[in-house]
Design an enzyme around this catalytic site. Sequence first.
Site, short mmCIF file in Angstrom:
data_model
loop_
_atom_site.label_atom_id
_atom_site.label_comp_id
_atom_site.label_asym_id
_atom_site.label_seq_id
_atom_site.Cartn_x
_atom_site.Cartn_y
_atom_site.Cartn_z
CG ASP A 90 -1.96 1.02 1.28
OD1 ASP A 90 -2.82 0.99 0.39
OD2 ASP A 90 -1.95 1.87 2.19
CD GLU A 139 -2.11 2.29 -3.63
OE1 GLU A 139 -3.15 2.90 -3.88
OE2 GLU A 139 -1.51 2.44 -2.55
C1 GLC Z 1 -4.17 3.07 -0.73
C2 GLC Z 1 -5.41 2.21 -0.64
C3 GLC Z 1 -6.54 3.07 -0.21
C4 GLC Z 1 -6.21 3.65 1.15
C5 GLC Z 1 -4.88 4.39 1.13
C6 GLC Z 1 -4.38 4.64 2.52
O1 GLC Z 1 -4.27 4.03 -1.71
O2 GLC Z 1 -5.64 1.56 -1.84
O3 GLC Z 1 -7.75 2.38 -0.16
O4 GLC Z 1 -7.22 4.55 1.54
O5 GLC Z 1 -3.89 3.63 0.50
O6 GLC Z 1 -3.97 3.45 3.12
#
Ligand code: GLC
Length: 536
Positions: free
Chosen positions: A198, A261
């Site tokens: 994440d 991500e």
């Molecule tokens: C990422 C996740 C999202 C979350 C954010 C903070 O972007 O995909 O859902 O709100 O991180 O953890």
Amino acid sequence: MKWWRDAVIYQVYPRSFADSDGDGIGDLPGIISRLGHLAALGVDAVWLSPFYPSPQADAGYDVADYRDVDPIFGRLADADKLIASAHSLGLRVIVDLVPNHTSAQHPWFQAALAAAPGSRERDRYVFRDGRADGSPPNSWQSVFGGDAWSQLPDGQWYLHLFDAGQPDLNWDNPEVRAEFEDILRFWLDRGVDGFRVDVAHGLVKQADLADWHLPMVPLTSEGTEGGPRPPMWDQDGVHEIYRRWRKILDGYEGERILVAEAWVQPAERLAAYVRPDEMHQAFNFEYLEASWTAAAQRSVISRSLAASAAVGAPTTWVLSNHDVIRHASRLGLPVGTPRPNGIGAGDKQPDAGLGLRRARAATLLMLALPGSAYLYQGEELGLPEHTTLPDSSRQDPTWFRTHGASVGRDGCRVPVPWEADAPSYGFGPSDRSWLPQPAVFGELALDRQVGVPGSTYSLYVSALRLRRELGLGAGELAWVGGPDDVVAFSNGDLLVLTNFGSAAAELPEGAEVLLSSEPVNGRSVPTDVTVWARLS
Ligand code: GLC
């Protein structure tokens, strides 16, 4: 075997997939009971969004304990059972790792609150004194809206790029690094096949925490090409962390993977995350954000393939996830509309028919591309975004932190319909569902689509089967010339053609249609349709 290079990976959002106990919130036993659906669909792996103990300030992306399961989702034994059941069906399991921040309820943050400024406990997070005029330490705003800093009664401030319940960790602190290496091992030992990391581009901040000018910090580092990079994103120091993690994963059998991500652009900077000694994959959000025009699609596909090839990594493709408007609705907005953060009842509504038609064409185009593809639960049913959720049911912190200016992401998180005539459309045994389901979910329920020729579900099943049979994920793309508003390429013996123009496009003579996103007549491909054809 490098299974991940061409894998199709299906994202399960545990709150909304399947509810076993009727409390209206999905859970791990629910997921276990529906794993057969994923095997039948024909995907290779499942990625689970967080299921760890959490106050749910951001739907579980605020983790209070990284080594357990939240009681609303089940028990640790259920996670073990899920991993074993998936493996027995030939599905790999990827779990979500949230290293940028913990929950404010995490024991470390609770200890930091109780400790004094300058203490070892506070050094695990980003605590600072405010400015002389009493304002926060710098100008950073939260991704979810409002200040990125909250103040304690003793005067110090702590940084949270997201919700106030998600304090950012200090990755310069060796204790933080050691803890996450241990968390990786904890889940690797339990048999997971990898981690979706994440906010992978956010862990390290520019040391001086320099001011930044944007009113609300978008997740992406886009828009800074040629200019300075935002001081909170994509700092060079993050790569060292992933090199260490890669060594840990490589110590385990079976090609365990790391997926970033990272909302990083341009594609060349994103590619740095997937160098041979770092992560295996990174989500291709530039692809997700590309407009529905032939030129934009050709260009993003070419750039993505070139950037990942330069570092020897597979390209990835994604159209939907739990943070963005489902593509069946997004593509029903006028072409070129910047992606809104949610759609509310008062907003201009997407054209549902057009959106679904384009979504089916987009998916068929995506699944023919070499590399690895990500699917988001419910897209195989053609589910739209819930674009008229009552404000009273909203839960995304963005909605609260922007005081309703941004409706947020709840509309893509609505529980999945499995059976048209059951309570909560078969999501669970009761009529409860943590977000209300729109009536159209009845028509789109799985049991209305299985075995129905032409249904979106049947299209996905056929596409995934052919993709596997023809080895498309491991194939190579070669562009085929033609009209400007048509995207055409070959992948092995397959010709793939998407018509973005208003006039019908022609397949070459002798082309045999294997699959199409809408029925086609002879060699004529209508507007907003993708065809897979074999050349004889
Ligand atoms: C990422 C996740 C999202 C979350 C954010 C903070 O972007 O995909 O859902 O709100 O991180 O953890």
